[in-house]
Design a protein around this motif. Structure first.
Motif, PDB file in Angstrom:
ATOM      1  N   GLY A 133      -0.276  -5.606 -11.932  1.00 50.69           N
ATOM      2  CA  GLY A 133      -0.943  -6.126 -10.726  1.00 50.69           C
ATOM      3  C   GLY A 133      -1.534  -5.021  -9.870  1.00 50.69           C
ATOM      4  N   THR A 134      -1.266  -5.127  -8.581  1.00 47.66           N
ATOM      5  CA  THR A 134      -1.797  -4.154  -7.628  1.00 47.66           C
ATOM      6  C   THR A 134      -1.346  -2.733  -7.972  1.00 47.66           C
ATOM      7  OG1 THR A 134      -2.134  -5.685  -5.815  1.00 47.66           O
ATOM      8  CG2 THR A 134      -1.519  -3.448  -5.204  1.00 47.66           C
ATOM      9  N   ALA A 135      -0.094  -2.601  -8.406  1.00 55.73           N
ATOM     10  CA  ALA A 135       0.416  -1.267  -8.747  1.00 55.73           C
ATOM     11  C   ALA A 135      -0.397  -0.686  -9.914  1.00 55.73           C
ATOM     12  CB  ALA A 135       1.898  -1.361  -9.099  1.00 55.73           C
ATOM     13  N   SER A 162       5.735   0.790  -9.040  1.00 55.73           N
ATOM     14  CA  SER A 162       6.227  -0.558  -8.730  1.00 55.73           C
ATOM     15  C   SER A 162       6.712  -0.621  -7.292  1.00 55.73           C
ATOM     16  CB  SER A 162       7.375  -0.915  -9.678  1.00 55.73           C
ATOM     17  OG  SER A 162       7.924  -2.160  -9.338  1.00 55.73           O
ATOM     18  N   GLN A 163       6.208  -1.578  -6.551  1.00 50.81           N
ATOM     19  CA  GLN A 163       6.699  -1.766  -5.187  1.00 50.81           C
ATOM     20  C   GLN A 163       8.168  -2.137  -5.225  1.00 50.81           C
ATOM     21  OE1 GLN A 163       8.209  -3.375  -1.883  1.00 50.81           O
ATOM     22  NE2 GLN A 163       7.621  -4.944  -3.347  1.00 50.81           N
ATOM     23  N   SER A 164       8.488  -3.207  -5.945  1.00 47.76           N
ATOM     24  CA  SER A 164       9.863  -3.731  -5.944  1.00 47.76           C
ATOM     25  C   SER A 164      10.815  -2.855  -6.748  1.00 47.76           C
ATOM     26  CB  SER A 164       9.871  -5.134  -6.545  1.00 47.76           C
ATOM     27  OG  SER A 164       9.430  -5.081  -7.904  1.00 47.76           O
ATOM     28  N   GLY A 165      10.277  -2.205  -7.784  1.00 45.09           N
ATOM     29  CA  GLY A 165      11.134  -1.443  -8.695  1.00 45.09           C
ATOM     30  C   GLY A 165      11.926  -2.335  -9.633  1.00 45.09           C
ATOM     31  N   ALA A 194       1.137 -10.861  -1.243  1.00 40.80           N
ATOM     32  CA  ALA A 194      -0.012  -9.995  -1.510  1.00 40.80           C
ATOM     33  C   ALA A 194       0.321  -8.588  -1.028  1.00 40.80           C
ATOM     34  CB  ALA A 194      -1.244 -10.520  -0.791  1.00 40.80           C
ATOM     35  N   GLN A 203       1.221   3.812  -2.231  1.00 44.71           N
ATOM     36  CA  GLN A 203       1.220   4.261  -3.644  1.00 44.71           C
ATOM     37  C   GLN A 203       0.056   5.225  -3.866  1.00 44.71           C
ATOM     38  OE1 GLN A 203       0.859   0.380  -5.431  1.00 44.71           O
ATOM     39  NE2 GLN A 203       3.051   0.000  -5.467  1.00 44.71           N
ATOM     40  N   LEU A 221      -8.429  -9.122  -6.957  1.00 42.67           N
ATOM     41  CA  LEU A 221      -7.072  -9.666  -7.128  1.00 42.67           C
ATOM     42  C   LEU A 221      -6.555 -10.239  -5.807  1.00 42.67           C
ATOM     43  CD1 LEU A 221      -4.471 -10.060  -8.862  1.00 42.67           C
ATOM     44  CD2 LEU A 221      -3.749  -7.806  -8.079  1.00 42.67           C
ATOM     45  N   GLU A 237      -5.585 -14.172  -5.263  1.00 43.08           N
ATOM     46  CA  GLU A 237      -4.193 -14.501  -4.967  1.00 43.08           C
ATOM     47  C   GLU A 237      -4.038 -15.410  -3.764  1.00 43.08           C
ATOM     48  OE1 GLU A 237      -2.324 -10.465  -4.599  1.00 43.08           O
ATOM     49  OE2 GLU A 237      -0.663 -11.536  -5.538  1.00 43.08           O
TER      50      GLU A 237
HETATM   51  O1  M6R Z   1       6.797  -4.899  -7.463  1.00 43.90           O
HETATM   52  P1  M6R Z   1       5.641  -4.444  -8.328  1.00 43.90           P
HETATM   53  O2  M6R Z   1       4.758  -3.473  -7.641  1.00 43.90           O
HETATM   54  O3  M6R Z   1       6.074  -3.960  -9.672  1.00 43.90           O
HETATM   55  O4  M6R Z   1       4.783  -5.760  -8.564  1.00 43.90           O
HETATM   56  C1  M6R Z   1       3.645  -5.746  -9.383  1.00 43.90           C
HETATM   57  C2  M6R Z   1       2.807  -6.966  -9.186  1.00 43.90           C
HETATM   58  O5  M6R Z   1       3.561  -8.139  -9.451  1.00 43.90           O
HETATM   59  C3  M6R Z   1       2.247  -7.063  -7.773  1.00 43.90           C
HETATM   60  O6  M6R Z   1       1.510  -5.939  -7.422  1.00 43.90           O
HETATM   61  C4  M6R Z   1       1.350  -8.306  -7.625  1.00 43.90           C
HETATM   62  O7  M6R Z   1       0.186  -8.164  -8.399  1.00 43.90           O
HETATM   63  C5  M6R Z   1       1.020  -8.533  -6.146  1.00 43.90           C
HETATM   64  N1  M6R Z   1       1.244  -9.900  -5.802  1.00 43.90           N
HETATM   65  C6  M6R Z   1      -0.386  -8.122  -5.781  1.00 43.90           C
HETATM   66  O8  M6R Z   1      -0.728  -8.432  -4.485  1.00 43.90           O
END
Ligand code: M6R
Length: 362
Positions: A54-56, A100-103, A152, A160, A237, A241
């Motif tokens: 995704g965004t990452a 990854s935001q969430s990891g 989002a 990042q 994206l 979304e």
């Molecule tokens: O937690 P992560 O960064 O790994 O998540 C990756 C994608 O699921 C996340 O960036 C998704 O595309 C978002 N909803 C974008 O706004």
């Protein structure tokens, strides 16, 4: 607590100058780049493989241009769901980097585990320091965005990018591609971003006004070249979304290989064009769109708007910025356009249908 904003997404967009400043303070001390232990010596690395979703992933796509251009380091990127099953050979001298935001994203974590014992070094760029991806990396690099609640991703994306830009400068320095002056100039450019972002946020009403028109579209195209191509993907994206409008990104140069057939007066075309080395080429693609009746929303600075000439449907004016860091700044109008379009359509901005904040199953 939405801090006086209508949505978490609006709050998180507004927080960006502050959280970016925190990240800069963590990685740049007395004008020098400092990574947490055990650090990363790019003289020991021949190539970088970057994987995310995704965004990452679009942060990785942007950073590929930086690593290749300023550090002359070959970079391979892939989305995690493809990478993990493609089972690519990992050559000696490879650093594998996961964003990854969430990891906790299942595919990204599986891709990381695939690289264990194959890559020389496993690096991650994460927002949650105690996450699985952070814990299983040799070098977890925090982005310090603070908790992100809106589905989002906004502030995590620009944090990042900031960490990846600093890492690219470190790579250039280690590999002798930038001398001390070059490093200082690049770091100054990165440090200029938070103040520029505050200016861009103050100009947010421009995005609001044009979004009321975008809300009526069924399809929207985003165009850009170089790192702006990566940002075009992120803009598309974000828009799909939360506003549910079909949006696609194309490299400007690909236009005449197919997508230009889509262009008519019903399809707004958003052109992301800071005045970088590829500006003239992007503008000439923009003119091809206009010659076919396309309605162009141009995002550039005042001088860029002047050079682009008349005939555009609308313009979002940005502060002038060093082209190196323009992708970080131009994320702001991409986010604001999606946000205001979704608000105009009355969709659930923070909890868009069918989506979860953290995708822990494949
Ligand atoms: O937690 P992560 O960064 O790994 O998540 C990756 C994608 O699921 C996340 O960036 C998704 O595309 C978002 N909803 C974008 O706004």
């Amino acid at each position: 607590d939405k801090g006086g904003h209508k949505h978490y997404m609006a709050k998180e967009i507004a927080e960006q100058p502050t959280v970016l400043t925190n990240a800069l303070g963590y990685y740049i001390k007395d004008g020098r780049i400092e990574l947490p232990d055990p650090g990363l010596d790019f003289t020991q690395i021949d190539r970088l493989t970057m994987v995310a979703c995704g965004t990452a992933f679009y942060a990785c796509l942007t950073a590929k241009y930086w690593f290749e251009q300023i550090a002359r380091l070959p970079v391979e990127i892939d989305v995690a769901s493809e990478f993990r099953y493609r089972e690519p050979p990992i050559a000696k001298g490879t650093a594998a980097l996961f964003v990854s935001q969430s990891g906790e994203t299942a595919d990204t974590l599986a891709a990381l585990r695939y690289c264990e014992g194959k890559a020389d070094k496993i690096v991650s760029v994460v927002n949650v320091p105690e996450s699985s991806i952070a814990r299983e990396s040799d070098l977890p690099l925090p982005i310090l965005a603070g908790r992100e609640i809106g589905v989002a991703s906004t502030k995590a994306f620009t944090c990042q990018l900031t960490v990846l830009a600093i890492l690219a400068v470190k790579a250039a320095q280690d590999r002798g591609e930038l001398d001390a002056d070059g490093v200082a100039r690049a770091l100054d450019a990165i440090k200029s971003v938070p103040a520029m972002m505050s200016q861009a946020l103050a100009l947010g009403e421009q995005s609001n006004a044009v979004s009321r028109k975008l809300a009526e579209a069924r399809d929207i195209l985003f165009l850009g070249r170089g790192p702006m191509y990566a940002l075009a993907h992120e803009g598309a994206l974000k828009l799909k979304e939360i506003s549910y409008i079909h949006a696609e990104a194309y490299a400007s140069g690909e236009l005449k290989h197919g997508p230009i057939a889509l262009v008519d007066e019903h399809v707004p075309v958003i052109v992301m064009a800071p005045r970088d080395a590829l500006f003239d080429k992007t503008i000439s693609n923009m003119q091809e769109v206009m010659a076919r009746g396309g309605r162009v929303l141009l995002i550039t600075d005042a001088q860029g708007a002047k050079e682009a000439g008349p005939g555009v449907w609308d313009t979002i004016l940005m502060p002038e910025i060093d082209p190196f860091v323009a992708p970080i700044l131009y994320a702001i109008p991409a986010q604001l356009l999606a946000y205001h379009t979704a608000v105009a359509k009355g969709t659930d901005v923070d909890q868009p249908r069918n989506l979860a904040k953290s995708v822990t199953v494949e």
